[in-house]
Design a protein around this motif. Sequence first.
Motif, PDB file in Angstrom:
ATOM      1  N   VAL A  70      48.784  69.919 -18.657  1.00 50.69           N
ATOM      2  CA  VAL A  70      47.522  69.372 -19.148  1.00 50.69           C
ATOM      3  C   VAL A  70      47.212  70.006 -20.497  1.00 50.69           C
ATOM      4  N   THR A  71      46.878  69.174 -21.485  1.00 52.71           N
ATOM      5  CA  THR A  71      46.430  69.716 -22.760  1.00 52.71           C
ATOM      6  C   THR A  71      44.932  69.959 -22.729  1.00 52.71           C
ATOM      7  N   VAL A  86      43.214  62.567 -16.280  1.00 61.50           N
ATOM      8  CA  VAL A  86      42.527  63.834 -16.513  1.00 61.50           C
ATOM      9  C   VAL A  86      42.437  64.671 -15.242  1.00 61.50           C
ATOM     10  N   VAL A  87      42.499  65.977 -15.436  1.00 64.03           N
ATOM     11  CA  VAL A  87      42.219  66.943 -14.368  1.00 64.03           C
ATOM     12  C   VAL A  87      40.788  67.427 -14.565  1.00 64.03           C
ATOM     13  N   PHE A  88      40.012  67.453 -13.490  1.00 64.90           N
ATOM     14  CA  PHE A  88      38.620  67.876 -13.607  1.00 64.90           C
ATOM     15  C   PHE A  88      38.212  68.692 -12.383  1.00 64.90           C
ATOM     16  N   ARG A 131      42.336  58.769 -13.258  1.00 65.20           N
ATOM     17  CA  ARG A 131      42.450  58.086 -14.549  1.00 65.20           C
ATOM     18  C   ARG A 131      41.057  57.654 -15.028  1.00 65.20           C
ATOM     19  N   ILE A 132      40.800  57.863 -16.319  1.00 64.17           N
ATOM     20  CA  ILE A 132      39.524  57.427 -16.887  1.00 64.17           C
ATOM     21  C   ILE A 132      39.525  55.908 -17.025  1.00 64.17           C
ATOM     22  N   GLY A 213      41.292  68.950 -18.878  1.00 61.56           N
ATOM     23  CA  GLY A 213      42.126  68.415 -19.944  1.00 61.56           C
ATOM     24  C   GLY A 213      42.850  67.154 -19.503  1.00 61.56           C
ATOM     25  N   VAL A 214      43.690  66.667 -20.395  1.00 58.75           N
ATOM     26  CA  VAL A 214      44.429  65.428 -20.195  1.00 58.75           C
ATOM     27  C   VAL A 214      45.878  65.750 -19.822  1.00 58.75           C
ATOM     28  N   ALA A 215      46.345  65.191 -18.700  1.00 59.35           N
ATOM     29  CA  ALA A 215      47.744  65.361 -18.294  1.00 59.35           C
ATOM     30  C   ALA A 215      48.631  64.516 -19.199  1.00 59.35           C
TER      31      ALA A 215
END
Length: 241
Positions: A70-71, A86-88, A131-132, A213-215
Amino acid sequence: MPAPETSPSGEPGTGGHPTGSRGAWLRETVVILASALLLSLVIKTFLFQAFYIPSASMQDTLIEGDRVLVTKLAPGPLDVHRGDVVVFKDPGGWLPPVVAEEQSPLAEWTTSVLTYVGLLPQDSGEHLIKRIIGLPGDRVASDGGGAPVTVNGVEVSEPYVREGSIPSEVQFDVVVPEGNLWVMGDNRQNSQDSRYHLGDPGGGSVPVDNVVGVAFVTVWPADRFTLLRNPGATFEPVPEP
């Protein structure tokens, strides 16, 4: 009579000085390990972090046992977009209580330290991955029963939804609050996502501040290595809210 042998510093010695060599080797090893741990911690804190996928909610994009990177540059210096994975952090009540496997104190401490510095992937104890679909201000809706999802009145074709799944079996019609995101799993009939938390504070949306962040890549197992690309064409027809 021959002069006594001296060490490199000029002190009398035996010539080999294994004790001094071992000491220097130990110091160098400690410095290298400490530097590697510090670098790993900096990378995990500001750039990238690894996460373990524990469930089937994102199949077939991600499967149980995958490890993703994840960035942490998005959200932040970079924006998040519709279609990003995204991971949240759990907004509250999305995850069931986790029963930790029993470990020895040493094993538990070692795992915690290695996870903290980023050498082991973060488990899913308090994090989810989805997913967003909707950004702040978007109106996201579906009539349920397999009807497509619409964003700001435009029907979206979702190529990432698992084969055999339907866009949504649940009816919903929401406007995403400011500072929040609407998220859904790719395995729609096996994902407790925003649709199932309409009665929660925020109406099922996830605060942007909760996003880690975004995977962007699956790194393990090796045969699963793949870039997680944003399906930009899916949301191109969607107007701004």
